[in-house]
Design a protein around this motif. Structure first.
Motif, PDB file in Angstrom:
ATOM      1  N   TYR A   1       5.572   2.348  -9.569  1.00  0.00           N
ATOM      2  CA  TYR A   1       4.639   1.213  -9.505  1.00  0.00           C
ATOM      3  C   TYR A   1       3.971   0.994 -10.863  1.00  0.00           C
ATOM      4  O   TYR A   1       3.758  -0.137 -11.298  1.00  0.00           O
TER       5      TYR A   1
ATOM      6  N   ARG B   1       4.151   6.279  -7.183  1.00  0.00           N
ATOM      7  CA  ARG B   1       3.127   6.018  -8.203  1.00  0.00           C
ATOM      8  C   ARG B   1       3.729   5.685  -9.574  1.00  0.00           C
ATOM      9  O   ARG B   1       3.334   4.713 -10.220  1.00  0.00           O
TER      10      ARG B   1
ATOM     11  N   TYR C   1       0.829  -1.214   0.000  1.00  0.00           N
ATOM     12  CA  TYR C   1       0.000   0.000   0.000  1.00  0.00           C
ATOM     13  C   TYR C   1       0.862   1.263   0.000  1.00  0.00           C
ATOM     14  O   TYR C   1       0.620   2.201  -0.760  1.00  0.00           O
TER      15      TYR C   1
ATOM     16  N   LYS D   1       2.644   1.682  -3.451  1.00  0.00           N
ATOM     17  CA  LYS D   1       1.706   2.121  -4.497  1.00  0.00           C
ATOM     18  C   LYS D   1       1.384   3.606  -4.353  1.00  0.00           C
ATOM     19  O   LYS D   1       1.277   4.336  -5.340  1.00  0.00           O
ATOM     20  N   LYS D   2       1.223   4.057  -3.103  1.00  0.00           N
ATOM     21  CA  LYS D   2       0.840   5.456  -2.859  1.00  0.00           C
ATOM     22  C   LYS D   2       2.018   6.414  -3.023  1.00  0.00           C
ATOM     23  O   LYS D   2       1.882   7.487  -3.626  1.00  0.00           O
ATOM     24  N   LYS D   3       3.188   6.014  -2.510  1.00  0.00           N
ATOM     25  CA  LYS D   3       4.343   6.913  -2.474  1.00  0.00           C
ATOM     26  C   LYS D   3       5.106   6.953  -3.802  1.00  0.00           C
ATOM     27  O   LYS D   3       5.642   7.993  -4.188  1.00  0.00           O
TER      28      LYS D   3
END
Length: 286
Positions: free
Chosen positions: A246, A243, A236, A239-241
């Motif tokens: 990923y 982008r 998680y 994916k968020k940090k």
């Protein structure tokens, strides 16, 4: 060093040099390595039962036996002797038994490579940097063989050709799987080229960052091939940090699935790829 005792007397088939003999013992052809064992030996001479040798190589496979005998008819004895001595040294250094294909494949490859070099044909190896990075130990051994060829046959073996020799050695350590080795090297290169395109950069193939990134990719491919899943508790966060990284990792997944003919790769593995892409991106783009 543990010496091996010949259990039966053997008949000399061919002497390659002072240290390497091809003999027939109880209907089987064997390659013997021992300092001085080949000195003055000729066809039909007897090597007595109880003789001590450093190495015995037996070519068991019937097709390999035929191919090896065919090689004997066209390849210079001196080249075969050089290669067999180095194979003996490699098995000592690694403490491993190599796949018997190396006695045929490596000699045959070098025979044609030397022929091309003597005719001034350029030998290209598109995987040379990957091979040097991923199979460094094998490349060092290939360089030793190249040195012997230069000393004994007066032929200079270029870096690209040393890479092909290293692949033969790596293949022999992995039960003869040379085609897969090349395939996975090509896959690693395809992934890196995709990352270059997406980040709009050109990677220095000699840099430490490249070597590190390539190694991470190779380990990821090995895990996927051997179905050895890895747990990633930071999916998680990654994916968020990260982008963009990923997103590139997701695209890389498609390249890997296509090349390996598999349907999917775990999200844990994709997240690790993204993390390595991000580290690589950060080290390059400062």
């Amino acid at each position: 060093m543990n010496l091996i005792i010949l259990n039966n007397k053997a008949t000399v088939v061919k002497s390659f040099n002072n240290n390497i003999l091809l003999v027939r013992e109880k209907g089987k052809e064997k390659i013997l390595f021992q300092k001085g064992i080949g000195f003055g030996k000729k066809l039909g001479d007897i090597i007595e039962k109880g003789t001590l040798v450093e190495k015995i190589f037996i070519i068991e496979d019937k097709e390999n036996q035929r191919n090896f005998n065919e090689i004997l008819t066209r390849v210079d004895t001196k080249l075969i002797g050089i290669v067999e001595e180095v194979i003996a040294e490699i098995t000592d250094e690694l403490g491993e038994t190599l796949n018997e294909n190396i006695h045929i494949g490596l000699v045959d490859h070098l025979f044609y490579a030397i022929k091309r070099l003597e005719e001034n044909e350029e030998i290209q190896n598109p995987f040379i940097v990957e091979i040097q990075t991923l199979y460094n130990r094998e490349f060092e051994m290939a360089s030793k063989l190249a040195d012997k060829i230069r000393e004994e046959l007066k032929v200079d073996i270029p870096e690209g050709e040393k890479g092909f020799i290293a692949l033969h050695i790596h293949s022999a350590r992995n039960n003869g799987k040379l085609s897969n080795t090349i395939k996975y090297s090509f896959l690693s290169n395809s992934i890196i080229e995709h990352v270059e395109d997406r980040l709009n950069i050109e990677i220095d193939r000699k840099s430490l960052d490249y070597a590190r990134f390539l190694t991470h990719i190779r380990f990821a491919i090995e895990r996927i091939i051997t179905d050895a899943p890895i747990k990633n508790d930071l999916i998680y966060v990654i994916k968020k940090k990260y982008r963009l990284s990923y997103e590139i990792a997701e695209e890389t997944k498609k390249i890997i699935c296509r090349a390996l003919e598999i349907s999917n790769i775990s999200e844990d593995e994709i997240a690790y790829l993204a993390m390595h892409i991000e580290r690589f991106r950060s080290s390059i783009i400062k």
